[in-house]
Design a protein around this motif. Structure first.
Motif, PDB file in Angstrom:
ATOM      1  N   HIS A  74       0.820  -1.214   0.000  1.00  0.00           N
ATOM      2  CA  HIS A  74       0.000   0.000   0.000  1.00  0.00           C
ATOM      3  C   HIS A  74       0.854   1.264   0.000  1.00  0.00           C
ATOM      4  O   HIS A  74       0.416   2.313  -0.497  1.00  0.00           O
ATOM      5  N   ALA A  75       2.090   1.175   0.506  1.00  0.00           N
ATOM      6  CA  ALA A  75       2.968   2.338   0.448  1.00  0.00           C
ATOM      7  C   ALA A  75       3.229   2.762  -0.994  1.00  0.00           C
ATOM      8  O   ALA A  75       3.368   3.954  -1.287  1.00  0.00           O
ATOM      9  N   ARG A  76       3.319   1.813  -1.912  1.00  0.00           N
ATOM     10  CA  ARG A  76       3.580   2.150  -3.318  1.00  0.00           C
ATOM     11  C   ARG A  76       2.456   2.994  -3.917  1.00  0.00           C
ATOM     12  O   ARG A  76       2.663   3.682  -4.920  1.00  0.00           O
ATOM     13  N   PHE A  77       1.303   2.942  -3.303  1.00  0.00           N
ATOM     14  CA  PHE A  77       0.148   3.673  -3.815  1.00  0.00           C
ATOM     15  C   PHE A  77      -0.171   4.905  -2.965  1.00  0.00           C
ATOM     16  O   PHE A  77      -1.262   5.459  -3.069  1.00  0.00           O
ATOM     17  N   GLY A  78       0.769   5.306  -2.112  1.00  0.00           N
ATOM     18  CA  GLY A  78       0.628   6.558  -1.390  1.00  0.00           C
ATOM     19  C   GLY A  78       0.207   6.457   0.048  1.00  0.00           C
ATOM     20  O   GLY A  78       0.130   7.478   0.742  1.00  0.00           O
ATOM     21  N   THR A  79      -0.069   5.259   0.545  1.00  0.00           N
ATOM     22  CA  THR A  79      -0.447   5.101   1.953  1.00  0.00           C
ATOM     23  C   THR A  79       0.817   5.125   2.809  1.00  0.00           C
ATOM     24  O   THR A  79       1.697   4.284   2.650  1.00  0.00           O
ATOM     25  N   THR A  80       0.897   6.078   3.722  1.00  0.00           N
ATOM     26  CA  THR A  80       2.083   6.221   4.559  1.00  0.00           C
ATOM     27  C   THR A  80       1.847   5.779   6.001  1.00  0.00           C
ATOM     28  O   THR A  80       2.804   5.632   6.761  1.00  0.00           O
ATOM     29  N   SER A  81       0.593   5.583   6.400  1.00  0.00           N
ATOM     30  CA  SER A  81       0.256   5.035   7.717  1.00  0.00           C
ATOM     31  C   SER A  81      -0.979   4.166   7.553  1.00  0.00           C
ATOM     32  O   SER A  81      -1.856   4.481   6.733  1.00  0.00           O
ATOM     33  N   LEU A  82      -1.073   3.100   8.347  1.00  0.00           N
ATOM     34  CA  LEU A  82      -2.250   2.242   8.234  1.00  0.00           C
ATOM     35  C   LEU A  82      -2.477   1.449   9.508  1.00  0.00           C
ATOM     36  O   LEU A  82      -1.596   1.330  10.362  1.00  0.00           O
ATOM     37  N   LEU A  83      -3.678   0.919   9.614  1.00  0.00           N
ATOM     38  CA  LEU A  83      -4.038  -0.057  10.637  1.00  0.00           C
ATOM     39  C   LEU A  83      -4.274  -1.391   9.945  1.00  0.00           C
ATOM     40  O   LEU A  83      -5.174  -1.516   9.100  1.00  0.00           O
ATOM     41  N   GLY A  84      -3.461  -2.408  10.290  1.00  0.00           N
ATOM     42  CA  GLY A  84      -3.780  -3.746   9.827  1.00  0.00           C
ATOM     43  C   GLY A  84      -5.108  -4.169  10.433  1.00  0.00           C
ATOM     44  O   GLY A  84      -5.351  -3.950  11.626  1.00  0.00           O
ATOM     45  N   THR A  85      -5.962  -4.779   9.617  1.00  0.00           N
ATOM     46  CA  THR A  85      -7.328  -5.056  10.063  1.00  0.00           C
ATOM     47  C   THR A  85      -7.601  -6.554  10.038  1.00  0.00           C
ATOM     48  O   THR A  85      -7.322  -7.237   9.050  1.00  0.00           O
ATOM     49  N   SER A  86      -8.124  -7.053  11.157  1.00  0.00           N
ATOM     50  CA  SER A  86      -8.362  -8.486  11.321  1.00  0.00           C
ATOM     51  C   SER A  86      -9.749  -8.858  10.818  1.00  0.00           C
ATOM     52  O   SER A  86     -10.589  -8.008  10.537  1.00  0.00           O
ATOM     53  N   MET A  87      -9.972 -10.153  10.724  1.00  0.00           N
ATOM     54  CA  MET A  87     -11.286 -10.709  10.399  1.00  0.00           C
ATOM     55  C   MET A  87     -11.841 -11.428  11.624  1.00  0.00           C
ATOM     56  O   MET A  87     -11.083 -11.891  12.494  1.00  0.00           O
ATOM     57  N   THR A  88     -13.144 -11.568  11.676  1.00  0.00           N
ATOM     58  CA  THR A  88     -13.765 -12.398  12.705  1.00  0.00           C
ATOM     59  C   THR A  88     -13.272 -13.835  12.529  1.00  0.00           C
ATOM     60  O   THR A  88     -13.286 -14.377  11.430  1.00  0.00           O
ATOM     61  N   ALA A  89     -12.806 -14.420  13.623  1.00  0.00           N
ATOM     62  CA  ALA A  89     -12.164 -15.736  13.550  1.00  0.00           C
ATOM     63  C   ALA A  89     -12.212 -16.385  14.921  1.00  0.00           C
ATOM     64  O   ALA A  89     -12.626 -15.772  15.916  1.00  0.00           O
ATOM     65  N   SER A  90     -11.756 -17.619  14.979  1.00  0.00           N
ATOM     66  CA  SER A  90     -11.667 -18.316  16.259  1.00  0.00           C
ATOM     67  C   SER A  90     -10.613 -17.635  17.138  1.00  0.00           C
ATOM     68  O   SER A  90      -9.755 -16.894  16.659  1.00  0.00           O
ATOM     69  N   ARG A  91     -10.672 -17.916  18.428  1.00  0.00           N
ATOM     70  CA  ARG A  91      -9.698 -17.357  19.356  1.00  0.00           C
ATOM     71  C   ARG A  91      -8.287 -17.745  18.939  1.00  0.00           C
ATOM     72  O   ARG A  91      -7.374 -16.909  18.936  1.00  0.00           O
ATOM     73  N   ALA A 112       7.843   0.865   3.577  1.00  0.00           N
ATOM     74  CA  ALA A 112       6.498   0.429   3.931  1.00  0.00           C
ATOM     75  C   ALA A 112       5.771   1.530   4.676  1.00  0.00           C
ATOM     76  O   ALA A 112       6.383   2.429   5.265  1.00  0.00           O
ATOM     77  N   ALA A 113       4.460   1.458   4.650  1.00  0.00           N
ATOM     78  CA  ALA A 113       3.659   2.367   5.456  1.00  0.00           C
ATOM     79  C   ALA A 113       3.934   2.145   6.935  1.00  0.00           C
ATOM     80  O   ALA A 113       4.253   1.030   7.372  1.00  0.00           O
ATOM     81  N   ASP A 114       3.817   3.204   7.726  1.00  0.00           N
ATOM     82  CA  ASP A 114       3.954   3.114   9.178  1.00  0.00           C
ATOM     83  C   ASP A 114       2.756   2.340   9.724  1.00  0.00           C
ATOM     84  O   ASP A 114       1.600   2.727   9.499  1.00  0.00           O
ATOM     85  N   ILE A 115       3.021   1.256  10.428  1.00  0.00           N
ATOM     86  CA  ILE A 115       1.939   0.421  10.967  1.00  0.00           C
ATOM     87  C   ILE A 115       1.557   0.969  12.337  1.00  0.00           C
ATOM     88  O   ILE A 115       2.324   0.867  13.301  1.00  0.00           O
ATOM     89  N   LEU A 116       0.381   1.541  12.432  1.00  0.00           N
ATOM     90  CA  LEU A 116      -0.057   2.234  13.638  1.00  0.00           C
ATOM     91  C   LEU A 116      -0.618   1.290  14.692  1.00  0.00           C
ATOM     92  O   LEU A 116      -0.731   1.655  15.866  1.00  0.00           O
ATOM     93  N   GLY A 117      -1.000   0.092  14.282  1.00  0.00           N
ATOM     94  CA  GLY A 117      -1.644  -0.849  15.186  1.00  0.00           C
ATOM     95  C   GLY A 117      -2.667  -1.659  14.418  1.00  0.00           C
ATOM     96  O   GLY A 117      -2.570  -1.824  13.197  1.00  0.00           O
ATOM     97  N   ILE A 118      -3.658  -2.142  15.148  1.00  0.00           N
ATOM     98  CA  ILE A 118      -4.646  -3.052  14.585  1.00  0.00           C
ATOM     99  C   ILE A 118      -6.046  -2.461  14.702  1.00  0.00           C
ATOM    100  O   ILE A 118      -6.387  -1.823  15.695  1.00  0.00           O
TER     101      ILE A 118
END
Length: 366
Positions: A74-91, A112-118
Motif C-alpha cells: 500500500h505504500a507504493r500507492f501513497g499510503t504512509t500510515s495504516l491499521l492492519g485489520t483483522s477478520m472475525t475468527a476463532s480465538r 512500507a507504510a507506518d503500521i499504527l496498530g490493529i
C-alpha cells in the motif's frame, strides 16, 4: 532534501519548495497558487488508511510477514500510515495473527507504510450481520480484548452495540482511548445514540453491513447521518454509490475514506484469501463465490481520484484521506504538510498518478 512543486499546506496551495530533514518537514516556501494553472507536481500529505486487511497477495490473518507485505504494497500507492485489520475468527486464529502482527511491528519493514496498530473488526459483532465475515461472531469481554491487545496494540474496534454486555464494554474501551466504531450491526437508532453517548466515536464502512435508513426506522445509517462526527466509508464507488457518498459527505463533518482492501489489492485478477474465505478479484471488485462483496481491491490513490471525480477538490479529498483519519486517531504529527510534521508525503502528476512516496522522509519508490 528539497521537493519542488504545488504544495498543499493548511493555508492552501503554494508553488515553491518543501525541505525535508531527519524525517520531518523542515520548511515550506513559495507563493500562493492554483495548481490547475501549471503542470508542476502536486505535493500532498501521505494517505492514512484505518481499515486494510491485505494487499500484495497477503492477508493479515495468514500471520507470518503478511502485515509487512501489505504495508509495503500500500505504500507504493501513497499510503504512509495504516491499521492492519483483522477478520472475525476463532480465538486461536486471532491469537496467531496478532502474535505475528506484533512481531512485524517490533521490527518495522522498510519502504512500507507506518503500521499504527490493529483495527479489530469483529468478532464482537452481530452474527446476523456478518457481511463477508466468517461465522465466529461472539459477545465481547475486556479479558478477550486484553488478550489480543497485549500481542499487538488495538487502536480501533468494530462492535455491535445491541449485543448483551456491549454497552458497558464500549464505555470501558472508550475510557482507555480505543476508538470504538459501530458496524456489522442491526442496532436501532436509539441504541446507536446510546453507544455514542458512552464513547463510541465512529461507524465502520458506512452503509455496509448495517441497518439502512427508513424514515420511520432510521437505524444505524440514520444515526450516523444525524449524529456522527466521524465515520469511515469505502471509497471504491462499488460499496457505496456516488449519491450516497455525497449524502454522507454533507451530513458527517469528518467523513473519511478507507480501502477495506484485501490481499487482492495491487494484484491481478484471481483467487485470494480473506480470513477463512476464498475471494475472487474481477476487475475493480472482490467477491465471495456467491457474488457478495468481500472487501475490495482498492488502493488509496484510486480512492483519491474517485473522490475528485465526484466533484471534491483535491484539497478536500486529501483531508478525507489524510487529515481526518489522523485526527480521528489523535495523531498530531501527520496528516498535513507543515514544518515539524512527519515527512509523510505523496507526489502526484497533474493527472493524480503517484510519482513518489516518502514515509518519515524515506523514499518508497526507486
Amino acid at each position: 532534501m528539497t521537493l519542488e512543486g504545488n504544495i498543499l499546506t493548511p493555508e492552501g496551495w503554494f508553488k515553491g519548495e518543501l525541505t525535508l530533514r531527519q524525517g520531518r518537514i523542515a520548511g515550506i516556501s513559495g507563493t500562493p497558487v492554483d495548481p490547475e494553472d501549471n503542470d508542476a507536481p502536486r505535493i500532498i500529505p501521505g494517505f492514512i488508511d484505518l481499515h486494510v486487511h491485505g494487499g500484495g497477495g497477503a492477508d493479515l490473518m495468514e500471520g507470518g510477514d503478511a502485515l509487512a507485505v501489505l504495508a509495503r504494497t500500500h505504500a507504493r500507492f501513497g499510503t504512509t500510515s495504516l491499521l492492519g485489520t483483522s477478520m472475525t475468527a476463532s480465538r486461536e486464529a486471532l491469537l496467531k495473527a496478532f502474535r505475528d502482527a506484533g512481531s512485524v511491528m517490533a521490527t518495522p519493514p522498510d519502504r512500507a507504510a507506518d503500521i499504527l496498530g490493529i483495527h479489530l473488526e469483529g468478532p464482537f459483532i452481530n452474527p446476523d450481520m456478518l457481511g463477508a465475515q466468517p461465522p465466529y461472531a461472539r459477545p465481547g469481554t475486556l479479558e478477550a480484548f486484553d488478550e489480543l491487545d497485549a500481542l499487538a496494540p488495538i487502536r480501533v474496534i468494530t462492535m455491535a452495540p445491541e449485543i448483551e454486555g456491549h454497552m458497558a464494554l464500549i464505555e470501558a474501551l472508550a475510557a482507555r482511548g480505543v476508538r470504538v466504531q459501530l458496524g456489522h450491526t442491526a442496532a436501532t437508532h436509539d441504541q446507536c445514540v446510546e453507544a455514542l453517548q458512552l464513547g463510541a466515536r465512529g461507524f465502520t464502512h458506512l452503509y455496509n453491513a448495517m441497518g439502512g435508513l427508513h424514515h420511520r426506522a432510521p437505524g444505524v445509517v440514520g444515526a450516523a447521518l444525524a449524529h456522527a462526527d466521524y465515520a469511515e466509508l469505502i471509497g471504491d464507488l462499488i460499496h457505496v454509490e456516488p449519491g450516497a457518498v455525497l449524502a454522507a459527505r454533507r451530513a458527517i463533518p469528518h467523513l473519511y475514506v478507507v480501502t477495506d482492501a484485501t490481499a487482492a489489492a495491487g494484484m491481478p485478477d484471481g483467487e485470494y484469501r480473506l480470513g477463512e474465505h476464498r475471494v475472487f478479484k474481477q476487475g475493480n471488485s472482490v467477491r465471495l463465490a456467491d457474488g457478495g462483496l468481500a472487501g475490495s481491491a482498492l488502493t488509496m490513490d484510486v480512492a483519491l481520484r474517485n473522490m475528485t471525480g465526484l466533484g471534491l477538490t483535491l484539497s478536500e479529498a486529501s483531508r478525507r484521506l489524510s487529515l481526518w483519519p489522523a485526527r480521528y486517531l489523535g495523531l498530531n504529527d501527520r496528516g498535513v504538510l507543515a514544518p515539524g510534521y512527519r515527512a509523510d508525503i505523496v507526489t502526484l502528476s497533474p493527472n493524480l498518478d503517484v510519482e513518489q512516496v516518502w514515509v518519515a522522509g524515506c523514499p518508497v519508490i526507486e
